[in-house]
Scaffold this motif. Structure first.
Motif, mmCIF file in Angstrom:
data_model
loop_
_atom_site.group_PDB
_atom_site.id
_atom_site.type_symbol
_atom_site.label_atom_id
_atom_site.label_comp_id
_atom_site.label_asym_id
_atom_site.label_seq_id
_atom_site.Cartn_x
_atom_site.Cartn_y
_atom_site.Cartn_z
ATOM 1 N N VAL A 5 0.453 -0.829 0.385
ATOM 2 C CA VAL A 5 0.437 0.067 0.151
ATOM 3 C C VAL A 5 0.449 1.398 -0.121
ATOM 4 N N LEU A 9 0.282 4.790 -0.895
ATOM 5 C CA LEU A 9 0.073 6.398 -0.295
ATOM 6 C C LEU A 9 0.324 7.232 -0.578
ATOM 7 N N GLY A 62 -2.301 -4.370 8.107
ATOM 8 C CA GLY A 62 -2.562 -3.090 7.877
ATOM 9 C C GLY A 62 -0.728 -3.321 8.042
ATOM 10 N N LEU A 99 -6.706 5.978 -1.585
ATOM 11 C CA LEU A 99 -6.167 5.169 -2.489
ATOM 12 C C LEU A 99 -6.384 4.320 -3.169
ATOM 13 N N GLY A 102 -5.832 -0.504 -1.604
ATOM 14 C CA GLY A 102 -5.299 -0.539 -0.011
ATOM 15 C C GLY A 102 -6.422 1.083 0.550
ATOM 16 N N THR A 103 -6.957 1.380 1.738
ATOM 17 C CA THR A 103 -7.662 2.121 2.639
ATOM 18 C C THR A 103 -6.714 3.122 3.419
ATOM 19 N N LEU A 104 -6.889 3.989 3.470
ATOM 20 C CA LEU A 104 -6.630 5.173 4.321
ATOM 21 C C LEU A 104 -7.248 4.979 5.731
ATOM 22 N N ALA A 131 0.797 7.617 8.599
ATOM 23 C CA ALA A 131 -0.546 6.968 8.942
ATOM 24 C C ALA A 131 -1.099 5.690 8.705
ATOM 25 N N ARG A 132 -2.380 5.233 9.311
ATOM 26 C CA ARG A 132 -2.581 3.890 9.604
ATOM 27 C C ARG A 132 -3.043 3.357 7.982
ATOM 28 N N THR A 133 -2.601 1.789 7.512
ATOM 29 C CA THR A 133 -3.410 1.873 6.203
ATOM 30 C C THR A 133 -3.915 0.086 5.991
ATOM 31 N N GLU A 134 -4.741 0.109 5.486
ATOM 32 C CA GLU A 134 -5.491 -1.806 5.617
ATOM 33 C C GLU A 134 -5.353 -2.108 3.780
ATOM 34 N N ASP A 135 -4.852 -3.109 3.219
ATOM 35 C CA ASP A 135 -4.860 -3.560 2.323
ATOM 36 C C ASP A 135 -5.886 -4.468 2.154
#
Length: 136
Positions: A5, A9, A62, A99, A102-104, A131-135
């Motif tokens: 991700v 980002l 994440g 993004l 993934g998701t921010l 930043a915290r992301t999830e795939d």
């Protein structure tokens, strides 16, 4: 955890900063991922280093991304650099960026460091964001 991700980002951060009106008024199109060859403008923004660590949870994979956005100027004094740094913070702090992978989950300003460079003739402000992301 996935580092996959990270590029998404960075692309979203770059696009948000480069397209902001206040940032554009201050630095024009001088927002860089890689510095161009030749002479640099008197003030510019550079998307810089990043550290990433795992942030998996029960819902999936994440990551926590700590990345630096630098404002660099050859103008004496910190005022001009601080104005641009403030504009960058306005764009990124709590931003809801989309993004392409993934998701921010969250994006927050963490800290800043303002220093003299070039034997005291220039200034640099390094802004660190988390930043915290999830795939997905």
């Amino acid at each position: 955890m996935s580092y996959a991700v990270s590029a998404a980002l960075q692309s979203a951060v770059f696009a948000a900063v480069a397209s902001d009106i206040a940032v554009g008024d201050a630095v024009g199109d001088a927002v860089y991922d890689a510095l161009p060859s030749g002479a640099l403008p008197s003030i510019y923004i550079s998307i810089g280093p990043e550290t990433v660590k795992v942030a998996d949870d029960m819902t999936g994979s994440g990551a926590i991304h700590n990345f630096v956005v630098s404002v660099v100027t050859d103008v004496p004094g910190f005022f001009a650099a601080k104005e641009v740094a403030g504009a960058v913070c306005d764009v990124l702090h709590d931003a809801d960026l989309t993004l392409n992978r993934g998701t921010l989950v969250s994006l927050r300003f963490e800290r800043a460091r303002a220093i003299k460079i070039d034997k005291g003739t220039g200034r640099r402000i390094d802004l660190t964001f988390r930043a915290r992301t999830e795939d997905n």
